[in-house]
Design a protein around this motif. Sequence first.
Motif, mmCIF file in Angstrom:
data_model
loop_
_atom_site.group_PDB
_atom_site.id
_atom_site.type_symbol
_atom_site.label_atom_id
_atom_site.label_comp_id
_atom_site.label_asym_id
_atom_site.label_seq_id
_atom_site.Cartn_x
_atom_site.Cartn_y
_atom_site.Cartn_z
ATOM 1 N N LEU A 1 -3.365 6.894 11.927
ATOM 2 C CA LEU A 1 -3.635 5.770 11.027
ATOM 3 C C LEU A 1 -5.059 5.261 11.182
ATOM 4 O O LEU A 1 -5.677 4.814 10.224
ATOM 5 C CB LEU A 1 -2.631 4.642 11.285
ATOM 6 N N THR B 1 -7.181 -0.766 10.148
ATOM 7 C CA THR B 1 -7.816 -1.458 11.274
ATOM 8 C C THR B 1 -6.815 -1.522 12.425
ATOM 9 O O THR B 1 -5.603 -1.380 12.199
ATOM 10 C CB THR B 1 -8.227 -2.888 10.885
ATOM 11 N N HIS C 1 0.782 -1.235 0.000
ATOM 12 C CA HIS C 1 0.000 0.000 0.000
ATOM 13 C C HIS C 1 0.818 1.291 0.000
ATOM 14 O O HIS C 1 0.252 2.356 -0.241
ATOM 15 C CB HIS C 1 -0.935 0.019 1.217
ATOM 16 N N GLU D 1 -7.710 7.122 12.154
ATOM 17 C CA GLU D 1 -8.675 8.131 11.718
ATOM 18 C C GLU D 1 -8.529 8.494 10.253
ATOM 19 O O GLU D 1 -9.421 9.090 9.669
ATOM 20 C CB GLU D 1 -8.522 9.385 12.581
ATOM 21 N N GLY D 2 -7.397 8.189 9.675
ATOM 22 C CA GLY D 2 -7.150 8.519 8.274
ATOM 23 C C GLY D 2 -6.147 9.648 8.174
ATOM 24 O O GLY D 2 -6.421 10.761 8.598
ATOM 25 N N ILE D 3 -4.994 9.336 7.666
ATOM 26 C CA ILE D 3 -3.943 10.348 7.512
ATOM 27 C C ILE D 3 -4.293 11.252 6.344
ATOM 28 O O ILE D 3 -4.630 10.789 5.262
ATOM 29 C CB ILE D 3 -2.574 9.688 7.280
ATOM 30 N N VAL D 4 -4.216 12.534 6.577
ATOM 31 C CA VAL D 4 -4.381 13.531 5.531
ATOM 32 C C VAL D 4 -3.127 14.383 5.566
ATOM 33 O O VAL D 4 -2.738 14.870 6.623
ATOM 34 C CB VAL D 4 -5.632 14.410 5.765
ATOM 35 N N GLN E 1 -6.010 9.443 1.264
ATOM 36 C CA GLN E 1 -6.495 9.297 2.637
ATOM 37 C C GLN E 1 -6.870 7.833 2.826
ATOM 38 O O GLN E 1 -7.450 7.210 1.947
ATOM 39 C CB GLN E 1 -7.703 10.170 2.899
ATOM 40 N N PHE E 2 -6.520 7.287 3.953
ATOM 41 C CA PHE E 2 -6.841 5.898 4.234
ATOM 42 C C PHE E 2 -6.978 5.695 5.730
ATOM 43 O O PHE E 2 -6.518 6.510 6.511
ATOM 44 C CB PHE E 2 -5.778 4.954 3.661
ATOM 45 N N GLU E 3 -7.655 4.617 6.097
ATOM 46 C CA GLU E 3 -7.824 4.239 7.497
ATOM 47 C C GLU E 3 -7.429 2.784 7.640
ATOM 48 O O GLU E 3 -7.787 1.958 6.815
ATOM 49 C CB GLU E 3 -9.278 4.421 7.925
#
Length: 105
Positions: free
Chosen positions: A73, A90, A36, A75-78, A86-88
């Motif tokens: 990680l 588990t 990823h 909450e989603g890195i922006v 942007q990704f989240e």
Amino acid sequence: MRRPIFCALFLTLLLTAPSFAASTPEQRGRTYAKAHCARCHAIGRTGESSFKPAPPFRTLHLRYPIETLGEALAEGIVTGHPAMPQFELTPPQINDLLSYLKSLE
């Protein structure tokens, strides 16, 4: 006749299954990073990032305490540039990726 073929097939599946190929958190984290993140970031101990603004993973601990990245990680890195998706992750993925990042310090 069928038994050797079955054994060979079973052994191949056993050795290539993700759960066996990446059995430690660090290995699973590296596998995640490779799948990823490696398109832009250098994820190993050497090498340059293919996307220059993307820091090599081995230097992230110089910018951020690795332990503090877990919440971002989840909450989603922006980031400040639009090329970073942007990704989240588990909780297990976060643990694995942070374990891998810690191993690079």
